[in-house]
Design an enzyme around this catalytic site. Structure first.
Site, PDB file in Angstrom:
ATOM      1  N   THR A 132     -36.374  20.065  12.364  1.00 13.63           N
ATOM      2  CA  THR A 132     -36.086  19.017  13.355  1.00 13.63           C
ATOM      3  C   THR A 132     -36.333  17.616  12.797  1.00 13.63           C
ATOM      4  O   THR A 132     -37.157  17.445  11.894  1.00 13.63           O
ATOM      5  CB  THR A 132     -36.986  19.243  14.589  1.00 13.63           C
ATOM      6  OG1 THR A 132     -36.896  18.120  15.444  1.00 13.63           O
ATOM      7  CG2 THR A 132     -38.464  19.412  14.210  1.00 13.63           C
ATOM      8  N   ASP A 133     -35.687  16.637  13.399  1.00 11.82           N
ATOM      9  CA  ASP A 133     -35.946  15.241  13.018  1.00 11.82           C
ATOM     10  C   ASP A 133     -37.304  14.768  13.522  1.00 11.82           C
ATOM     11  O   ASP A 133     -37.806  13.726  13.087  1.00 11.82           O
ATOM     12  CB  ASP A 133     -34.829  14.317  13.542  1.00 11.82           C
ATOM     13  CG  ASP A 133     -34.672  14.310  15.060  1.00 11.82           C
ATOM     14  OD1 ASP A 133     -35.383  15.064  15.756  1.00 11.82           O
ATOM     15  OD2 ASP A 133     -33.818  13.546  15.558  1.00 11.82           O
ATOM     16  N   GLU A 134     -37.915  15.534  14.464  1.00 17.81           N
ATOM     17  CA  GLU A 134     -39.180  15.075  15.052  1.00 17.81           C
ATOM     18  C   GLU A 134     -40.314  15.027  14.036  1.00 17.81           C
ATOM     19  O   GLU A 134     -41.336  14.387  14.270  1.00 17.81           O
ATOM     20  CB  GLU A 134     -39.586  15.976  16.230  1.00 17.81           C
ATOM     21  CG  GLU A 134     -38.550  15.974  17.323  1.00 17.81           C
ATOM     22  CD  GLU A 134     -39.096  16.346  18.686  1.00 17.81           C
ATOM     23  OE1 GLU A 134     -40.316  16.488  18.845  1.00 17.81           O
ATOM     24  OE2 GLU A 134     -38.272  16.499  19.608  1.00 17.81           O
ATOM     25  N   TYR A 158     -45.846  20.373  18.693  1.00 18.13           N
ATOM     26  CA  TYR A 158     -44.586  20.995  18.255  1.00 18.13           C
ATOM     27  C   TYR A 158     -44.149  20.441  16.908  1.00 18.13           C
ATOM     28  O   TYR A 158     -43.908  21.182  15.950  1.00 18.13           O
ATOM     29  CB  TYR A 158     -43.488  20.776  19.311  1.00 18.13           C
ATOM     30  CG  TYR A 158     -42.091  21.014  18.755  1.00 18.13           C
ATOM     31  CD1 TYR A 158     -41.681  22.291  18.372  1.00 18.13           C
ATOM     32  CD2 TYR A 158     -41.189  19.960  18.578  1.00 18.13           C
ATOM     33  CE1 TYR A 158     -40.408  22.504  17.828  1.00 18.13           C
ATOM     34  CE2 TYR A 158     -39.922  20.163  18.053  1.00 18.13           C
ATOM     35  CZ  TYR A 158     -39.545  21.439  17.674  1.00 18.13           C
ATOM     36  OH  TYR A 158     -38.291  21.650  17.134  1.00 18.13           O
ATOM     37  N   LYS A 162     -43.807  22.202  13.174  1.00 17.12           N
ATOM     38  CA  LYS A 162     -42.552  22.277  12.406  1.00 17.12           C
ATOM     39  C   LYS A 162     -42.744  21.605  11.044  1.00 17.12           C
ATOM     40  O   LYS A 162     -42.228  22.075  10.026  1.00 17.12           O
ATOM     41  CB  LYS A 162     -41.408  21.608  13.172  1.00 17.12           C
ATOM     42  CG  LYS A 162     -40.929  22.343  14.402  1.00 17.12           C
ATOM     43  CD  LYS A 162     -40.343  23.722  14.121  1.00 17.12           C
ATOM     44  CE  LYS A 162     -39.015  23.673  13.410  1.00 17.12           C
ATOM     45  NZ  LYS A 162     -38.417  25.031  13.273  1.00 17.12           N
TER      46      LYS A 162
END
Ligand code: NAD
Ligand code: DAU
Length: 354
Positions: A132-134, A158, A162
């Site tokens: 993810t970009d997060e 989260y 990741k």
């Protein structure tokens, strides 16, 4: 054949459906069927011998290891994860177990399998990790979009989990030579999206006459990508990505949350007007913000576009209209996922959020 993990979830099921619509290479689908996994997403594949479903966890080495030896996939694509930021705030443990420990066990099983391969089978094998970009954290309003060289600054349990999984995947490449690829994608939307996430939640709440909850001021920005474009990016990276590289995937569609919700309301006003003739946007309600809420994400997709020639097929305008239509046309699917456990989650997340 290929092994897909998490293939009964939102993106994984879209990926499996698209894959088998485009080629006959069989898919083994390993999914734990948590609350987010739903075999109804794959109902159109019932009786299709190209799809082999196995219920189980990526963290179960004793299951995954023999599975690899038996089926001899040429690639493993890892979608399996806990994926919802708000759930990670209420209960981070599952995120650590699946996203970090689970990915570690999967890497160990894949490393043992890959080590047993020889010749072309070994040279051509790939593990593609979907991320993810997060992991890059939050951008200021004038900052350049996330590039692959940005440093990792995750802000939620989260995104931290990741980020940890991405680091493990990277380490297995540098330490053991495992042939890995990683993709870091922005916010997806489209069919089979579980209605805990903003876009499906707003569509369903609007139709049910319920409040449309906006966290904080609604000016947080996300970059939105139609799910099938994410799937095509993954296929392209699998086919031609350079080993050990990461590729950012995004739609060049930065939008404040409030604009997204206004767009959804306007499409519903057009396709399914309210019985009282009033606009759906009257249902918008501002609620307490998400703790640690990232203000802005934006993806620079220049690397995947320049190196691999990938481009999204949908604009936000075309993709979001298709998505609203899909939810209107698939009320049975909606009815099945909005069961007791789902309603309990809504109480947990929104009940304490005046
Ligand atoms: P999802 O929550 O809809 O689906 C996750 C799937 O993984 C479910 O089917 C679940 O049953 C399965 N799963 C969970 N734990 C498992 C385990 N231990 N073993 C096997 N299966 C397990 O998630 P999604 O939105 O489809 O996201 C898929 C992947 O893409 C995730 O890794 C996520 O981090 C990443 N991602 C998502 C988005 C997005 O906008 N949704 C964007 C970028 C990246
Ligand atoms: O950026 C990629 C990420 O996108 C993925 O890695 C995650 O798995 C995926 O869930 C998604 O994360 P977000 O937190 O951005 O998605 P979500 O749909 O939960 O929220 C989108 C934005 O809308 C976010 O700024 C929070 C806000 N929001 C969300 C909900 C559920 C609201 O304002 N109200 C809500 O009720």
């Amino acid at each position: 054949m290929i092994l897909v993990t998490g293939g009964a979830g939102f993106i994984g099921s879209n990926f499996v459906l698209d894959w088998l619509a485009q080629c006959d290479e069989p898919v083994i689908n390993l999914d734990a069927l948590t609350y987010a996994g739903n075999l109804e997403n794959l109902a159109s594949l019932r009786g299709d011998s190209r799809h082999i479903f196995i219920q189980g966890s990526i963290g179960d080495f004793d299951l995954v290891s023999p599975l690899l030896v038996e089926h001899k996939p040429r690639a493993v694509i890892n979608f399996a994860a806990e994926s919802h930021v708000d759930r990670s705030i209420h209960g981070p443990e599952d995120f650590i177990q699946t996203n970090i420990v689970g990915t570690f066990h999967l890497l160990e099983a894949v490393r043992a399998y890959w080590g047993s391969l020889e010749g072309e089978g070994k040279a051509n094998f790939r593990l593609l990790h979907v991320s993810t970009d997060e992991v890059y954290g939050s951008l200021g309003k004038d900052d350049p979009a996330f590039a692959e060289t940005n440093r990792y600054e995750p802000n939620s349990p989260y995104s931290a989990s990741k980020a940890a999984s991405d680091h493990l995947v990277r380490a297995y490449h540098h330490t053991y030579g495992l042939p890995v690829l990683t993709t870091n994608c922005s916010n997806n939307y489209g069919p089979y999206h579980f209605p805990e996430k903003l876009i499906p939640l707003v569509i369903l709440n609007a139709l049910a006459g319920k409040p449309l909850p906006i966290y904080g001021d609604g000016q947080q920005i996300r970059d939105w990508l139609y799910v099938k474009d994410h799937c095509s990016a993954i296929r392209r990276v699998l086919e031609a990505g350079r080993l050990g590289e990461t590729y950012n995937v995004g739609g060049w569609n930065e939008k404040p949350n409030l604009d997204v919700v206004h767009t959804l309301c306007a499409i519903l006003d057009d396709l399914r007007p309210r019985a009282d003739g009033k606009p759906y946007r009257d249902q918008i309600t501002y609620v307490t913000d998400r703790p640690g809420h990232d203000r802005r994400y934006a993806i620079d997709a220049g690397k995947i576009e320049g190196e691999l020639g990938w481009k999204p097929a949908e604009t936000f305008e075309t993709g979001i209209r298709k998505t609203v239509r899909w939810y209107l046309d698939n009320q049975d699917w909606v009815g099945n996922v909005t069961s007791g456990a789902y309603r309990q989650w809504l109480d947990t997340n929104y009940g304490a959020r005046p």
